[in-house]
Scaffold this motif. Structure first.
Motif, PDB file in Angstrom:
ATOM      1  N   ASN A   1       0.829  -1.199   0.000  1.00 41.29           N
ATOM      2  CA  ASN A   1       0.000   0.000   0.000  1.00 41.29           C
ATOM      3  C   ASN A   1       0.867   1.253   0.000  1.00 41.29           C
ATOM      4  O   ASN A   1       0.569   2.238  -0.684  1.00 41.29           O
ATOM      5  CB  ASN A   1      -0.917   0.029   1.228  1.00 41.29           C
ATOM      6  CG  ASN A   1      -2.159  -0.838   1.056  1.00 41.29           C
ATOM      7  OD1 ASN A   1      -2.974  -0.954   1.954  1.00 41.29           O
ATOM      8  ND2 ASN A   1      -2.311  -1.447  -0.106  1.00 41.29           N
TER       9      ASN A   1
ATOM     10  N   LYS B   1      -5.395   1.062   5.349  1.00 42.39           N
ATOM     11  CA  LYS B   1      -5.479   0.210   4.163  1.00 42.39           C
ATOM     12  C   LYS B   1      -5.923   1.011   2.944  1.00 42.39           C
ATOM     13  O   LYS B   1      -6.927   1.730   2.981  1.00 42.39           O
ATOM     14  CB  LYS B   1      -6.480  -0.913   4.434  1.00 42.39           C
ATOM     15  CG  LYS B   1      -6.581  -1.949   3.336  1.00 42.39           C
ATOM     16  CD  LYS B   1      -7.595  -3.018   3.735  1.00 42.39           C
ATOM     17  CE  LYS B   1      -7.866  -3.941   2.562  1.00 42.39           C
ATOM     18  NZ  LYS B   1      -8.963  -4.864   2.853  1.00 42.39           N
ATOM     19  N   LEU B   2      -5.182   0.874   1.886  1.00 43.94           N
ATOM     20  CA  LEU B   2      -5.596   1.439   0.608  1.00 43.94           C
ATOM     21  C   LEU B   2      -6.619   0.496   0.003  1.00 43.94           C
ATOM     22  O   LEU B   2      -6.326  -0.666  -0.252  1.00 43.94           O
ATOM     23  CB  LEU B   2      -4.388   1.585  -0.312  1.00 43.94           C
ATOM     24  CG  LEU B   2      -4.668   2.015  -1.756  1.00 43.94           C
ATOM     25  CD1 LEU B   2      -5.303   3.393  -1.793  1.00 43.94           C
ATOM     26  CD2 LEU B   2      -3.378   2.004  -2.569  1.00 43.94           C
TER      27      LEU B   2
END
Lengths: 81, 316
Positions: B111, B264-265
């Motif tokens: 990420n 979190k992407l």
């Protein structure tokens, strides 16, 4: 300068029901008058930068420059000088 | 244009709506003196009390009735408690982060590399999140990204919450020996703060926005599907993205334990240049992107039902 600004606004903002002659130089651009909104402000700032090389950086400058065609033209001339 | 109720509701609501100044100050003092866990103990009693108040339960019910449509009254009371309990724990953690730098946020290398690559495309980035999980601490996770950072936040919250975003990283001390700070842009400023947002992007900023609340009137919003109904979401960020060719990274931060969270992407959105420009309905052109965000938001609510913090009727 004034007419060029009006032509750019009509073209870039797709103001199809508006002509250059109908835009008064001292009419408000936002809200009443021409009726532009915050989304249009983004386009106006970009077209001023692209066509005149002048940046409108923040709320304070925007309040001065974006009141009307007159104030916008004056702002551009001042920054270009 | 008449003011949309959801915009009005959102504008009225903030975390302090759920507790008096006295309780907020008490929590601050306790956490400063004795740490986060003591704050949790007090929190338990506060949340239990507040869940008995009809007005407080009602604020949670707008979301909970849609997330748990088949829940009976007893189950709904438990859901309400769990939602406020999680929210309160997040606030305690946020306070601990502010005053004693006690919060650990993790992410993953992939990420981080993806976000760096997105930023490097044009040396600017829009990170879109929502009012969930530990979203403010999550923004602080972005300290590893080059360039300045800016956050869209109501002015009323600025003074209280600025410290939440201080990037506590010794590598980013400036010449005054201070941690890197984040610029706060007020969305209720002149022209919705769009000039400041545009300037930030033009100056290589990572601009952090929440995509789930409307500030001001509902003129520049679109209707999207969310949790079995329709809500209105703002489109300014999508407009800025299209005009400046800035990618949007949807990122959610989840609180996953006492004093810990995960960044979190979730998805990236690339909007073609000049989308909506010159179009008769310039706002509708951005609806697909707002709907993408709403879909991710709904998925988040499915996976983390007690970490969605919009305590007003979004569907009104």
């Amino acid at each position: 300068m004034h007419n060029k600004l009006k032509e750019l606004l009509i073209e870039e903002l797709n103001l199809i029901d508006v002509t250059v002659d109908e835009i008064e130089n001292d009419a408000p651009l936002f809200g009443d008058g021409l009726g532009l909104d915050s989304l249009d402000a983004v386009e106006v700032v970009v077209l001023v930068q692209k066509n005149f090389g002048v940046e409108i950086k923040n709320m304070d400058e925007g309040k001065i420059a974006l009141q009307s065609i007159n104030t916008l033209a004056d702002f551009i001339k001042e920054r270009q000088a | 244009m008449s003011k949309n109720n959801s915009a009005e509701n959102a504008g009225r609501w903030n975390s302090k709506s759920l507790g008096s100044t006295f309780f907020h100050n008490l929590f601050y003092a306790l956490i400063r003196l004795a740490g986060r866990r003591v704050g949790y103990v007090l929190l338990f009693f506060v949340v239990s009390f507040y869940c008995m108040l009809p007005k407080i339960r009602k604020r949670a019910s707008y979301y909970l009735r849609r997330r748990f449509p088949h829940a009976g009254n007893a189950a709904m009371l438990l859901h309400t408690f769990r939602l406020y309990w999680n929210f309160g724990q997040m606030l305690v953690d946020r306070t601990a982060f502010k005053i004693i730098n006690d919060f650990k946020l993790t992410g993953n290398k992939t990420n981080e590399e993806q976000l760096s690559a997105l930023y490097d495309e044009n040396k600017r980035l829009i990170v879109m999140t929502g009012h969930m999980g530990c979203w403010q601490m999550g923004i602080s996770y972005l300290k590893y990204l080059q360039g300045p950072k800016a956050v869209i936040m109501l002015k009323a919250d600025e003074k209280a919450d600025l410290h939440s975003f201080k990037m506590k990283n010794s590598d980013t001390l400036n010449e005054n020996g201070e941690f890197e700070k984040i610029t706060i842009i007020n969305p209720e400023g002149h022209l919705g703060g769009t000039l400041e947002m545009l300037n930030a992007l033009n100056n290589n900023c990572t601009l952090c926005v929440t995509g789930d609340r409307i500030f001001g009137d509902d003129k520049n919003t679109v209707e999207v599907d969310f949790l079995g109904g329709t809500i209105r979401l703002p489109i300014s960020a999508y407009k800025l993205s299209a005009t400046t060719r800035t990618p949007i990274a949807i990122a959610f931060s989840t609180r996953n334990g006492s004093g810990t969270g995960n960044f979190k992407l979730v998805k990236t959105i690339s909007i073609p240049k000049n989308t909506g420009k010159g179009s008769r309905d310039k706002i509708a052109a951005f609806k697909p992107y707002a709907q993408e965000f709403a879909r991710e938001l709904e998925q988040y609510c499915q996976e983390n039902p007690y970490q969605f913090y919009n305590f007003f009727n979004m569907w009104q």
